[in-house]
Design an enzyme around this catalytic site. Structure first.
Site, short mmCIF file in Angstrom:
data_model
loop_
_atom_site.label_atom_id
_atom_site.label_comp_id
_atom_site.label_asym_id
_atom_site.label_seq_id
_atom_site.Cartn_x
_atom_site.Cartn_y
_atom_site.Cartn_z
N HIS A 319 0.83 -1.21 0.00
CA HIS A 319 0.00 0.00 0.00
C HIS A 319 0.87 1.26 0.00
O HIS A 319 2.07 1.23 0.29
CB HIS A 319 -0.95 0.01 1.20
CG HIS A 319 -0.27 0.10 2.54
ND1 HIS A 319 0.15 1.29 3.09
CD2 HIS A 319 0.04 -0.86 3.44
CE1 HIS A 319 0.70 1.06 4.27
NE2 HIS A 319 0.65 -0.25 4.50
N CYS A 337 3.40 -4.85 6.47
CA CYS A 337 3.04 -4.58 5.08
C CYS A 337 4.27 -4.21 4.25
O CYS A 337 5.34 -3.97 4.79
CB CYS A 337 2.03 -3.44 5.02
SG CYS A 337 0.42 -3.86 5.73
#
Length: 428
Positions: A319, A337
């Site tokens: 992201h 992430c």
């Protein structure tokens, strides 16, 4: 006729007479047993047997044929309405196109034919069971219709509760996958029976069509449960896209149709919240979402995120992370992430598809089976061992490289499954 004339005729006759050597036979001849088998009339036995009552609505018309093959199947209900269906590829049964109705009678007329053109017809009548109050096993098909998926997209069915081992073969026989062009594969179960994945030995060919039917409604499962629904979907496979993330260099390499198109700096999970190493598949894509980790052991924050692509049920995403752009390519600072810049995250959203392969390597922890769609995180041999019925020995990867670029050998992770989080997901 003189003596020389008789000798000449004898030689000519011998020259025109075929001679058999060893075990050979004259070309075009047929062994007596084989000829007899082909001329024998076909025979047929059907299930359910005539007069059977309380038949599950998942019932198929079983066909045991000798000396022939099924030529025609006609099934009608007690109102004379025709029931659509198709034969299994192995010819063992005729499968209705949708579940039968409860507490209704059906008649099946089946005709078989042999190579000599001889036919035989049998019929059977049976009555389905009344609507049951037994508990159902909830199934979820993670394969939607009218979509374009990546070449690593596994067909995934999840079950709650998990399917017991003794019932998995029966359930697997009701999970149908057809591909065009034909690319045979198999199903493979997680140890706890909560998920089954379907894939071929190699990645799907771009442009392929995959049609799925999870025909589980009314199927008896175990001792006291039934399948919940009959679900179908058909979608297309798009171009080959894959991402390779190397923790050693903190770089993501983006491949499209086998060609490197961009390298992107990343920041992965810090040592206290490391990213998983293994072969994952993009599961979801969100232009905007919220990570809410309140109540999680290493969480406690709420953050809005743009251009997020889910990799695991446990909350690992690729992201946009404008707050960590100074660390990307150098230092791991995320909660697990893969952080990339806003510009690169926006570009990736236009390139990737759900079902694209993402390989992460060199981090502190291996990917856990079932934490995401982990069908590619094991070798084909290990994957095939997870099938309930045996997999044909000749079903194996092609000797030449597949459409996707080669990646490091699959991680051998521990057993278990990470439960799916709420739809908002976690991450960071």
């Amino acid at each position: 006729m003189d003596k020389r004339r008789r000798i000449a005729l004898l030689v000519t006759t011998l020259a025109l007479t075929p001679v058999a050597f060893g075990g050979c036979t004259e070309r075009g001849s047929r062994p007596a047993g084989q000829a007899a088998a082909r001329s024998a009339p076909p025979t047929l036995a059907l299930t359910p047997a005539a007069g059977t009552r309380d038949v599950p609505i998942s019932a198929e018309i079983g066909t045991e044929v000798k000396n022939g093959r099924v030529a025609e199947v006609k099934v009608r209900d007690d109102k004379g309405r025709a029931v659509d269906g198709t034969m299994r590829e192995d010819g063992t049964a005729w499968v209705p196109a949708k579940p039968l109705e409860n507490k209704r009678s059906y008649r099946a007329d089946v005709t078989v034919k042999n190579d000599s053109g001889q036919t035989a017809t049998q019929n059977t009548t049976f009555t389905t069971m009344a609507k049951s109050d037994r508990q159902t096993i909830t199934s979820t098909l993670y394969f939607a219709g009218n979509r374009t998926y990546g070449t690593a997209m596994p067909v995934t069915v999840a079950f709650d509760p998990g399917i017991p081992k003794e019932a998995r073969a029966d359930v697997q026989r009701r999970l149908f996958v057809k591909t065009e062009p034909k690319q045979p594969g198999t199903w493979s179960w997680l140890d706890d029976g909560t998920q089954a994945y379907y894939r071929a030995p190699d990645f799907w060919r771009p442009g392929s069509t995959i049609s799925v039917r999870a025909a589980l409604e009314g199927l008896p499962i175990g001792k006291d449960r039934l399948g919940d629904a009959d679900r179908t979907a058909s979608s297309r496979i798009g171009n080959q896209v894959s991402l390779d993330i190397d923790n050693a260099t903190k770089q993501m390499s983006v491949f499209r149709d086998g060609r490197l198109v961009r390298r992107i700096p990343v920041s992965l999970g810090k040592p206290s919240t490391p990213s998983s190493s293994g072969k994952m598949v993009i599961m979801e894509k969100h232009e905007f979402t919220t990570f809410d980790t309140r109540g999680e052991p290493d969480g406690g924050y709420v953050v809005d995120v743009e251009d997020a692509q889910r990799l695991t049920w446990g909350g690992e995403f690729i992201h946009a992370a404008p707050w960590s752009e100074g660390d990307q390519g150098n230092t791991n600072v995320s909660h697990g992430c893969a952080n990339v810049s806003s510009v690169n995250a926006d570009w990736l959203m236009g390139v990737t598809q759900v079902g694209d392969l993402v390989t992460v390597r060199g981090t502190e922890v291996p990917l856990t089976p079932g934490n995401g769609w982990t069908a590619w995180n094991v070798s084909w041999e290990e994957f095939a061992r997870g099938s309930a019925p045996p997999v044909p020995a000749n079903l194996k990867p092609a000797p030449t490289p597949s459409a996707a670029p080669s990646a490091p050998a699959a991680v051998a992770p521990p057993t278990g499954r990470t439960p799916a989080p709420a739809s908002s997901g976690s991450g960071g």
